[in-house]
Design a protein around this motif. Structure first.
Motif, PDB file in Angstrom:
ATOM      1  N   TYR A  65       0.865  -1.192   0.000  1.00 40.38           N
ATOM      2  CA  TYR A  65       0.000   0.000   0.000  1.00 40.38           C
ATOM      3  C   TYR A  65       0.896   1.234   0.000  1.00 40.38           C
ATOM      4  N   PHE A  66       0.262   2.383   0.047  1.00 39.03           N
ATOM      5  CA  PHE A  66       1.003   3.639   0.121  1.00 39.03           C
ATOM      6  C   PHE A  66       1.401   3.871   1.583  1.00 39.03           C
ATOM      7  N   ARG A  77      -6.879   2.829   3.179  1.00 39.35           N
ATOM      8  CA  ARG A  77      -7.639   1.591   3.412  1.00 39.35           C
ATOM      9  C   ARG A  77      -6.808   0.531   4.113  1.00 39.35           C
ATOM     10  N   LEU A 113       2.997   0.997  -8.701  1.00 35.69           N
ATOM     11  CA  LEU A 113       1.636   0.441  -8.775  1.00 35.69           C
ATOM     12  C   LEU A 113       1.449  -0.320 -10.092  1.00 35.69           C
ATOM     13  N   LYS A 146       0.467  -4.322 -10.879  1.00 33.25           N
ATOM     14  CA  LYS A 146      -0.629  -4.704 -11.779  1.00 33.25           C
ATOM     15  C   LYS A 146      -0.114  -5.622 -12.878  1.00 33.25           C
ATOM     16  N   GLN A 170      -6.758  -4.966  -9.843  1.00 36.90           N
ATOM     17  CA  GLN A 170      -5.852  -3.849 -10.199  1.00 36.90           C
ATOM     18  C   GLN A 170      -5.819  -2.774  -9.119  1.00 36.90           C
ATOM     19  N   GLN A 171      -6.125  -3.149  -7.888  1.00 35.37           N
ATOM     20  CA  GLN A 171      -6.151  -2.151  -6.817  1.00 35.37           C
ATOM     21  C   GLN A 171      -5.498  -2.699  -5.550  1.00 35.37           C
ATOM     22  N   VAL A 172      -5.026  -1.771  -4.746  1.00 40.05           N
ATOM     23  CA  VAL A 172      -4.559  -2.091  -3.403  1.00 40.05           C
ATOM     24  C   VAL A 172      -5.591  -1.558  -2.417  1.00 40.05           C
ATOM     25  N   PRO A 173      -5.602  -1.979  -1.160  1.00 40.12           N
ATOM     26  CA  PRO A 173      -4.593  -2.781  -0.484  1.00 40.12           C
ATOM     27  C   PRO A 173      -4.501  -4.226  -0.972  1.00 40.12           C
ATOM     28  N   GLN A 180      -9.154  -6.549  -1.633  1.00 43.16           N
ATOM     29  CA  GLN A 180     -10.471  -6.139  -1.116  1.00 43.16           C
ATOM     30  C   GLN A 180     -10.405  -6.051   0.416  1.00 43.16           C
ATOM     31  N   THR A 181     -10.456  -4.816   0.880  1.00 43.89           N
ATOM     32  CA  THR A 181     -10.242  -4.523   2.299  1.00 43.89           C
ATOM     33  C   THR A 181     -11.084  -5.421   3.222  1.00 43.89           C
ATOM     34  N   LEU A 236      -4.135   8.249  -8.989  1.00 49.16           N
ATOM     35  CA  LEU A 236      -4.963   7.320  -8.235  1.00 49.16           C
ATOM     36  C   LEU A 236      -6.440   7.489  -8.552  1.00 49.16           C
ATOM     37  N   CYS A 237      -7.138   6.366  -8.619  1.00 47.96           N
ATOM     38  CA  CYS A 237      -8.591   6.500  -8.678  1.00 47.96           C
ATOM     39  C   CYS A 237      -9.191   5.544  -7.651  1.00 47.96           C
ATOM     40  N   PHE A 238     -10.364   5.887  -7.190  1.00 48.31           N
ATOM     41  CA  PHE A 238     -11.031   5.083  -6.170  1.00 48.31           C
ATOM     42  C   PHE A 238     -12.320   4.511  -6.742  1.00 48.31           C
ATOM     43  N   THR A 239     -12.704   3.347  -6.210  1.00 43.97           N
ATOM     44  CA  THR A 239     -14.026   2.843  -6.605  1.00 43.97           C
ATOM     45  C   THR A 239     -15.047   3.389  -5.637  1.00 43.97           C
TER      46      THR A 239
HETATM   47  N1  LIG Z   1     -13.071  -2.072  -2.924  1.00 43.40           N
HETATM   48  C1  LIG Z   1     -11.647  -1.933  -2.846  1.00 43.40           C
HETATM   49  C2  LIG Z   1     -11.272  -0.541  -3.280  1.00 43.40           C
HETATM   50  C3  LIG Z   1      -9.770  -0.388  -3.395  1.00 43.40           C
HETATM   51  C4  LIG Z   1      -9.325   0.967  -3.944  1.00 43.40           C
HETATM   52  O1  LIG Z   1     -10.110   1.852  -4.284  1.00 43.40           O
HETATM   53  N2  LIG Z   1      -7.983   1.127  -4.011  1.00 43.40           N
HETATM   54  C5  LIG Z   1      -7.366   2.321  -4.545  1.00 43.40           C
HETATM   55  C6  LIG Z   1      -6.401   2.912  -3.515  1.00 43.40           C
HETATM   56  S1  LIG Z   1      -7.107   3.164  -1.922  1.00 43.40           S
HETATM   57  C7  LIG Z   1      -6.504   1.906  -5.734  1.00 43.40           C
HETATM   58  O2  LIG Z   1      -5.825   0.899  -5.691  1.00 43.40           O
HETATM   59  N3  LIG Z   1      -6.526   2.701  -6.799  1.00 43.40           N
HETATM   60  C8  LIG Z   1      -5.665   2.473  -7.948  1.00 43.40           C
HETATM   61  C9  LIG Z   1      -6.415   2.211  -9.212  1.00 43.40           C
HETATM   62  O3  LIG Z   1      -7.658   2.051  -9.161  1.00 43.40           O
HETATM   63  O4  LIG Z   1      -5.763   2.181 -10.243  1.00 43.40           O
HETATM   64  C10 LIG Z   1     -11.175  -2.224  -1.403  1.00 43.40           C
HETATM   65  O5  LIG Z   1     -11.955  -2.005  -0.457  1.00 43.40           O
HETATM   66  O6  LIG Z   1     -10.063  -2.705  -1.214  1.00 43.40           O
END
Ligand SMILES: N[C@@H](CCC(=O)N[C@@H](CS)C(=O)NCC(=O)O)C(=O)O
Length: 223
Positions: free
Chosen positions: A9-10, A15, A41, A45, A53-56, A67-68, A220-223
């Motif tokens: 993670y960062f 998260r 990052l 990937k 494609q996301q952290v953590p 997935q947290t 960075l993008c967030f879901t």
């Molecule tokens: N639903 C995922 C969301 C994870 C998420 O949004 N991670 C962001 C950082 S906090 C990320 O990796 N963003 C990079 C990207 O989407 O390219 C969780 O709860 O782990």
């Protein structure tokens, strides 16, 4: 013997922080692999390490978990912090979802435009003190026990304490109207593993890396 869990993670709370806390509460040592640039990052990937494609992401017991919530549930179950039966687990999930909703607002704060930060901070404090904290205060008052669920420490208490400390960083006296939460905070902060984690120099006390946040904001993008 399995090695230490490795956290990707960062160098920020974000998260990952509740995951760090849960491991610390369970007395599990862990390693951190900080993502310091877009290239870091992208490499994770590209190497196929990130399912969505996301952290953590946490390497633990031969898995690369993302997935947290899934990560938190696994650690809680493994270390007996997830409740004793299906009803306890439901309550723990319910309380944790509340703290995670609050946390989500705090996590996004550094990424808000400078001219919106004051308004956002006030909105977070209002939500914390008028929606979330009253619920946990009432739970403790109604059952009269030391912890939120089943009279024993669970991830619900740990995630709540982490959210309380994060909110206190925005406004120090945020617990002024919540005596039972204050007592819970003291009780949990004094659990030896958590006390150690809260010492200066622990990951929790590392100052946020402002340069890294500024850099991450670009990609960075967030879901
Ligand atoms: N639903 C995922 C969301 C994870 C998420 O949004 N991670 C962001 C950082 S906090 C990320 O990796 N963003 C990079 C990207 O989407 O390219 C969780 O709860 O782990």
């Amino acid at each position: 013997m399995a090695g230490k869990p490795k956290l990707h993670y960062f160098k920020t709370r974000g998260r990952m922080e509740t995951i760090r806390w849960l491991l610390a509460a369970a007395g599990v040592e862990f390693e951190e692999q900080y993502i310091q640039s877009k290239a870091d990052l992208e490499k994770l990937k590209k190497d196929g390490f990130l399912l969505f494609q996301q952290v953590p992401m946490v390497e633990i017991d031969g898995m690369k978990l993302v997935q947290t919530r899934a990560i938190l549930n696994y650690i809680a179950e493994k270390y007996n912090l997830g409740g004793k039966d299906i009803k306890q687990r439901a309550l723990i999930d319910m309380y944790c979802e509340g703290t995670m909703d609050l946390n989500e607002m705090i996590i996004h704060l550094p990424f808000k435009p400078a001219d919106q930060k004051e308004k956002e901070t006030a909105a977070i404090i209002e939500k914390a003190t008028e929606r979330y904290f009253p619920v946990y205060e009432k739970v403790l008052k109604d059952h009269g026990q030391d912890f939120l669920v089943g009279n024993q420490l669970s991830r619900a208490d740990i995630q709540l304490l982490e959210a309380i400390l994060a909110t206190e960083e925005l406004k120090a006296d945020v617990l002024s109207k919540f005596p039972l939460l204050k007592a819970l905070k003291t009780r949990i902060s004094n659990i030896p593993n958590i006390k150690t984690f809260l010492q200066p120099g622990s990951p929790r006390k590392s100052p946020p890396d402002e340069k890294m946040i500024a850099e991450a904001m670009k990609y960075l993008c967030f879901t």
